[in-house]
Design a protein around this motif. Structure first.
Motif, PDB file in Angstrom:
ATOM      1  N   GLU A 108       0.823  -1.216   0.000  1.00 27.12           N
ATOM      2  CA  GLU A 108       0.000   0.000   0.000  1.00 27.12           C
ATOM      3  C   GLU A 108       0.854   1.262   0.000  1.00 27.12           C
ATOM      4  O   GLU A 108       0.404   2.321  -0.422  1.00 27.12           O
ATOM      5  CB  GLU A 108      -0.949  -0.011   1.214  1.00 27.12           C
ATOM      6  CG  GLU A 108      -2.067  -1.043   1.083  1.00 27.12           C
ATOM      7  CD  GLU A 108      -3.008  -1.071   2.267  1.00 27.12           C
ATOM      8  OE1 GLU A 108      -4.128  -1.612   2.117  1.00 27.12           O
ATOM      9  OE2 GLU A 108      -2.632  -0.573   3.343  1.00 27.12           O
ATOM     10  N   ALA A 109       2.107   1.134   0.477  1.00 28.36           N
ATOM     11  CA  ALA A 109       3.031   2.276   0.476  1.00 28.36           C
ATOM     12  C   ALA A 109       3.903   2.294  -0.784  1.00 28.36           C
ATOM     13  O   ALA A 109       4.828   3.103  -0.883  1.00 28.36           O
ATOM     14  CB  ALA A 109       3.905   2.245   1.723  1.00 28.36           C
ATOM     15  N   GLY A 110       3.636   1.387  -1.708  1.00 29.62           N
ATOM     16  CA  GLY A 110       4.337   1.408  -2.990  1.00 29.62           C
ATOM     17  C   GLY A 110       5.582   0.552  -3.081  1.00 29.62           C
ATOM     18  O   GLY A 110       6.391   0.711  -4.002  1.00 29.62           O
ATOM     19  N   ALA A 111       5.772  -0.380  -2.143  1.00 22.24           N
ATOM     20  CA  ALA A 111       6.960  -1.246  -2.182  1.00 22.24           C
ATOM     21  C   ALA A 111       6.940  -2.144  -3.412  1.00 22.24           C
ATOM     22  O   ALA A 111       5.873  -2.500  -3.933  1.00 22.24           O
ATOM     23  CB  ALA A 111       7.027  -2.101  -0.921  1.00 22.24           C
ATOM     24  N   ASP A 112       8.120  -2.525  -3.863  1.00 24.71           N
ATOM     25  CA  ASP A 112       8.274  -3.439  -4.993  1.00 24.71           C
ATOM     26  C   ASP A 112       8.778  -4.781  -4.444  1.00 24.71           C
ATOM     27  O   ASP A 112       9.980  -4.966  -4.274  1.00 24.71           O
ATOM     28  CB  ASP A 112       9.265  -2.841  -6.006  1.00 24.71           C
ATOM     29  CG  ASP A 112       9.505  -3.760  -7.201  1.00 24.71           C
ATOM     30  OD1 ASP A 112       8.756  -4.750  -7.341  1.00 24.71           O
ATOM     31  OD2 ASP A 112      10.444  -3.496  -7.983  1.00 24.71           O
ATOM     32  N   ILE A 113       7.843  -5.675  -4.140  1.00 29.73           N
ATOM     33  CA  ILE A 113       8.230  -6.981  -3.598  1.00 29.73           C
ATOM     34  C   ILE A 113       8.646  -7.882  -4.760  1.00 29.73           C
ATOM     35  O   ILE A 113       7.833  -8.217  -5.613  1.00 29.73           O
ATOM     36  CB  ILE A 113       7.077  -7.622  -2.797  1.00 29.73           C
ATOM     37  CG1 ILE A 113       6.672  -6.721  -1.628  1.00 29.73           C
ATOM     38  CG2 ILE A 113       7.502  -8.997  -2.273  1.00 29.73           C
ATOM     39  CD1 ILE A 113       5.457  -7.218  -0.848  1.00 29.73           C
ATOM     40  N   LYS A 114       9.901  -8.252  -4.768  1.00 31.78           N
ATOM     41  CA  LYS A 114      10.428  -9.100  -5.842  1.00 31.78           C
ATOM     42  C   LYS A 114      10.042 -10.566  -5.628  1.00 31.78           C
ATOM     43  O   LYS A 114       9.576 -11.235  -6.534  1.00 31.78           O
ATOM     44  CB  LYS A 114      11.955  -8.965  -5.923  1.00 31.78           C
ATOM     45  CG  LYS A 114      12.424  -7.606  -6.432  1.00 31.78           C
ATOM     46  CD  LYS A 114      11.949  -7.393  -7.863  1.00 31.78           C
ATOM     47  CE  LYS A 114      12.409  -6.070  -8.445  1.00 31.78           C
ATOM     48  NZ  LYS A 114      11.794  -5.811  -9.755  1.00 31.78           N
ATOM     49  N   THR A 115      10.292 -11.049  -4.421  1.00 34.97           N
ATOM     50  CA  THR A 115      10.021 -12.463  -4.122  1.00 34.97           C
ATOM     51  C   THR A 115       9.590 -12.623  -2.672  1.00 34.97           C
ATOM     52  O   THR A 115      10.122 -11.951  -1.785  1.00 34.97           O
ATOM     53  CB  THR A 115      11.282 -13.330  -4.364  1.00 34.97           C
ATOM     54  OG1 THR A 115      11.759 -13.123  -5.688  1.00 34.97           O
ATOM     55  CG2 THR A 115      10.985 -14.813  -4.167  1.00 34.97           C
ATOM     56  N   ILE A 116       8.639 -13.513  -2.454  1.00 36.35           N
ATOM     57  CA  ILE A 116       8.298 -13.948  -1.098  1.00 36.35           C
ATOM     58  C   ILE A 116       8.695 -15.415  -0.987  1.00 36.35           C
ATOM     59  O   ILE A 116       8.264 -16.248  -1.792  1.00 36.35           O
ATOM     60  CB  ILE A 116       6.793 -13.779  -0.800  1.00 36.35           C
ATOM     61  CG1 ILE A 116       6.394 -12.295  -0.848  1.00 36.35           C
ATOM     62  CG2 ILE A 116       6.459 -14.367   0.567  1.00 36.35           C
ATOM     63  CD1 ILE A 116       4.913 -12.051  -0.627  1.00 36.35           C
ATOM     64  N   VAL A 117       9.542 -15.710  -0.001  1.00 38.52           N
ATOM     65  CA  VAL A 117       9.981 -17.085   0.233  1.00 38.52           C
ATOM     66  C   VAL A 117       9.282 -17.595   1.488  1.00 38.52           C
ATOM     67  O   VAL A 117       9.421 -17.012   2.561  1.00 38.52           O
ATOM     68  CB  VAL A 117      11.509 -17.171   0.415  1.00 38.52           C
ATOM     69  CG1 VAL A 117      11.953 -18.638   0.545  1.00 38.52           C
ATOM     70  CG2 VAL A 117      12.238 -16.503  -0.742  1.00 38.52           C
ATOM     71  N   VAL A 118       8.496 -18.661   1.351  1.00 37.13           N
ATOM     72  CA  VAL A 118       7.797 -19.248   2.499  1.00 37.13           C
ATOM     73  C   VAL A 118       8.368 -20.640   2.772  1.00 37.13           C
ATOM     74  O   VAL A 118       8.854 -21.310   1.862  1.00 37.13           O
ATOM     75  CB  VAL A 118       6.269 -19.325   2.252  1.00 37.13           C
ATOM     76  CG1 VAL A 118       5.648 -17.938   2.252  1.00 37.13           C
ATOM     77  CG2 VAL A 118       5.944 -20.048   0.949  1.00 37.13           C
ATOM     78  N   PRO A 119       8.315 -21.090   4.037  1.00 35.70           N
ATOM     79  CA  PRO A 119       8.936 -22.377   4.379  1.00 35.70           C
ATOM     80  C   PRO A 119       8.123 -23.605   4.013  1.00 35.70           C
ATOM     81  O   PRO A 119       8.667 -24.693   3.869  1.00 35.70           O
ATOM     82  CB  PRO A 119       9.125 -22.277   5.892  1.00 35.70           C
ATOM     83  CG  PRO A 119       8.091 -21.300   6.344  1.00 35.70           C
ATOM     84  CD  PRO A 119       7.887 -20.342   5.223  1.00 35.70           C
ATOM     85  N   THR A 120       6.787 -23.441   3.883  1.00 39.10           N
ATOM     86  CA  THR A 120       5.932 -24.591   3.572  1.00 39.10           C
ATOM     87  C   THR A 120       4.931 -24.215   2.481  1.00 39.10           C
ATOM     88  O   THR A 120       4.659 -23.037   2.240  1.00 39.10           O
ATOM     89  CB  THR A 120       5.150 -25.056   4.823  1.00 39.10           C
ATOM     90  OG1 THR A 120       4.501 -23.927   5.426  1.00 39.10           O
ATOM     91  CG2 THR A 120       6.079 -25.694   5.848  1.00 39.10           C
ATOM     92  N   LYS A 121       4.381 -25.226   1.841  1.00 35.48           N
ATOM     93  CA  LYS A 121       3.474 -25.014   0.714  1.00 35.48           C
ATOM     94  C   LYS A 121       2.221 -24.257   1.141  1.00 35.48           C
ATOM     95  O   LYS A 121       1.637 -24.531   2.183  1.00 35.48           O
ATOM     96  CB  LYS A 121       3.090 -26.378   0.121  1.00 35.48           C
ATOM     97  CG  LYS A 121       2.334 -26.290  -1.195  1.00 35.48           C
ATOM     98  CD  LYS A 121       2.047 -27.676  -1.752  1.00 35.48           C
ATOM     99  CE  LYS A 121       1.263 -27.587  -3.051  1.00 35.48           C
ATOM    100  NZ  LYS A 121       0.929 -28.914  -3.591  1.00 35.48           N
ATOM    101  N   THR A 122       1.796 -23.291   0.317  1.00 34.33           N
ATOM    102  CA  THR A 122       0.599 -22.512   0.612  1.00 34.33           C
ATOM    103  C   THR A 122       0.007 -21.943  -0.674  1.00 34.33           C
ATOM    104  O   THR A 122       0.729 -21.731  -1.651  1.00 34.33           O
ATOM    105  CB  THR A 122       0.921 -21.357   1.589  1.00 34.33           C
ATOM    106  OG1 THR A 122      -0.268 -20.617   1.852  1.00 34.33           O
ATOM    107  CG2 THR A 122       1.954 -20.399   0.989  1.00 34.33           C
TER     108      THR A 122
END
Length: 421
Positions: free
Chosen positions: A321-335
Motif C-alpha cells: 500500500e506504500a508502494g513497495a516493490d516486492i520481488k520475491t516472497i519465500v515461504v517455508p511450507t506449501k501454501t
C-alpha cells in the motif's frame, strides 16, 4: 519447491508451534513426547527470543524406551514426575518425529491417564508441516477435546483465534479493539497474558498466564468466533460446530488500510453499529498520513520477504500500500494464500533468499537472515521467529491501523538510514 531438500531452512517444526499454543493456556504444562534434546532446543530457542523463561517438560524418550515402549510408560512416568512438584490444570501433550515414526498411541495413553490428569493431545510430527500448522493443530485439538457443545449464545461473548505469528501485544490490541464493540473477548490461546514480558513473582514451572481451562470449556456459547490467519481458519470452523447459532468471521490478515477496514466493517455489521469508536477513526487517519509520509522512502524499494505465510501476507499487504516493490516472497511450507499477490512466491530456504537478494535492496525475515543481509550490504528488518538481535519482540505491533503505522515508519527509517551509509 524445486530443490530436493532445504539446506539452510527458514522452517520451524510443528512441535514448536504446539509449544507456543499451550503456553497461552493458564497453568498448563506443555509436554513434548520425544527425546530430551528436542525439548531443550525449543526451550532455549524461545527463551532467547522472548527473554523470558519457557515452561516445558519432556518424556525423555531414549534409545531403550524408544524400542520397548509404546509411549504409555514414558508419558505416564513424565506426568507422575510433573505432578509430584506442581499441579497443572492441563497437560498439553504433543509428539515429535521420532515418536510419530515409531507409532506411539498418545490418544490411548491419554485415556489411560484421564482419571489422574486432564490432558489435551495432538499429533505434531516434525517431518511435515511447520510452525503455523503445529500451532493450528493444537488449537483444533483444544476445541475438539475440551470445548463443550452449547445450544444458546451469549450475544456479548466473542472468541479470538490468532495465528502463531501474532505477537503477544498484537493479540492484546486485537482483543481490545473487538471489546470496543461491546464484547467480552477470549483469545484461544492467549499469549498476551503469558508471554507479554511482564515481571512475574517468580519463575514458574507452569505457563504464567493465558486463557483458563474452565474458560476454554465454556467457549461454546460465544456469539462469534473471529479467526485471523489462513492457518487457523479450520480451528474457527471447528469451534463454530460446537454451537449452530455461533457465527464465524474469518480474516486472512488485519494489517494495512484495506484489510483493517474490512475487519472493522465486519464487526460494525455484526453489531449493527453505524459509527466506530472515535479512536478507530483517528488511527485510520494516522495510517493514511503514514502512507503518504513513508511513500517517498518505501515506494519503489525492492524487497525480499522470507516469513511464515500468514505473516508474509500481513507484511506484504501493508508495504504494498506504500508502494513497495516486492520481488520475491519465500515461504517455508506449501501454501496457496499468496497466489493473488503480484510477485514471485516460492517455497524455499535461506539459500534461495541469498540468491534472490542480489537484485533487491531490503530483506524482511528472522535473525537467521542477518548474515546474508550483511554479506550483501542490504538493509534488514527483523520479523518472525527467532529474533535474537533485539529485545522487546513480544511488544512489536504490525497489526490494525496503529501497528501498520509503526511498521511503515520502522521500514521507512531503516531505508533512509541504509541509503545514507
Amino acid at each position: 519447491m524445486s530443490k530436493p531438500l532445504q539446506t539452510n531452512p527458514i522452517k520451524l517444526s510443528q512441535p514448536m508451534g504446539a509449544l507456543l499454543c499451550f503456553l497461552g493456556i493458564k497453568n498448563c504444562m506443555p509436554l513434548m513426547h520425544g527425546a530430551q534434546g528436542c525439548a531443550s532446543f525449543s526451550k532455549v530457542f524461545f527463551t532467547r527470543h522472548f527473554s523470558d523463561p519457557i515452561a516445558i517438560q519432556t518424556t525423555a524418550v531414549n534409545d531403550i524406551t524408544a524400542v520397548i515402549d509404546g509411549g504409555e510408560y514414558s508419558i505416564s512416568e513424565a506426568i507422575k514426575n510433573i505432578t509430584k512438584k506442581v499441579t497443572p490444570d492441563l497437560v498439553g501433550l504433543f509428539t515429535t518425529g521420532m515418536t510419530e515414526t515409531k507409532g506411539d498411541d498418545i490418544k490411548g495413553a491419554t485415556v489411560l491417564l484421564k482419571d489422574e490428569q486432564l490432558i489435551c493431545y495432538v499429533n505434531t510430527p516434525d517431518f511435515e508441516g511447520g510452525l503455523e500448522s503445529g500451532f493450528a493443530k493444537s488449537i483444533e485439538a483444544l476445541v475438539e477435546q475440551l470445548v463443550k457443545e452449547k445450544e444458546s449464545v451469549d450475544s456479548n461473548k466473542a472468541v479470538l483465534i490468532p495465528n502463531v505469528n501474532l505477537t503477544p501485544i498484537e493479540v492484546e490490541k486485537i482483543k481490545e479493539e473487538i471489546a470496543k464493540f461491546g464484547f467480552e473477548v477470549y483469545a484461544l490461546p492467549d499469549l498476551s497474558d503469558s508471554l507479554d514480558g511482564h515481571l512475574g513473582l517468580k519463575q514458574g514451572a507452569l505457563s504464567s498466564g493465558g486463557i483458563s481451562v474452565e474458560e476454554i470449556k465454556s467457549l461454546g456459547d460465544a456469539s462469534v468466533v473471529i479467526s485471523i490467519g489462513a492457518s487457523v481458519e479450520k480451528a474457527g470452523n471447528l469451534l463454530q460446530k460446537k454451537n449452530e447459532k455461533m457465527n464465524h468471521l474469518h480474516f486472512d490478515t488485519v494489517s494495512g488500510l484495506l484489510a483493517t477496514d474490512s475487519f472493522y466493517k465486519a464487526l460494525m455489521e455484526f453489531k449493527t453499529i453505524s459509527k466506530p469508536h472515535p479512536s478507530v477513526v483517528r488511527w485510520r487517519k494516522r495510517l493514511q498520513d503514514a502512507l503518504l509520509d513513508t511513500h517517498f522512502a518505501i515506494g519503489g524499494t525492492k524487497m525480499i520477504i522470507a516469513l511464515e505465510a500468514d505473516q508474509a501476507l500481513s507484511v506484504a499487504t501493508t508495504v504494498l500500500e506504500a508502494g513497495a516493490d516486492i520481488k520475491t516472497i519465500v515461504v517455508p511450507t506449501k501454501t496457496t494464500l499468496l497466489e493473488h499477490l503480484d510477485c514471485e512466491v516460492i517455497v524455499g530456504d535461506f539459500e534461495d533468499v541469498e540468491e534472490k537478494l542480489e537484485d533487491a535492496d531490503l530483506l524482511i525475515t528472522n535473525f537467521h537472515g542477518e548474515r546474508i543481509a550483511h554479506q550483501q550490504g542490504k538493509a534488514l528488518l527483523l520479523r518472525g521467529y527467532p529474533n535474537y538481535e533485539t529485545v522487546g519482540n513480544q511488544l512489536i505491533n504490525d497489526t490494525l491501523y496503529e501497528g501498520s503505522c509503526y511498521l511503515l515508519f520502522s521500514l521507512a527509517n531503516l531505508i533512509n538510514t541504509s541509503e545514507e551509509h
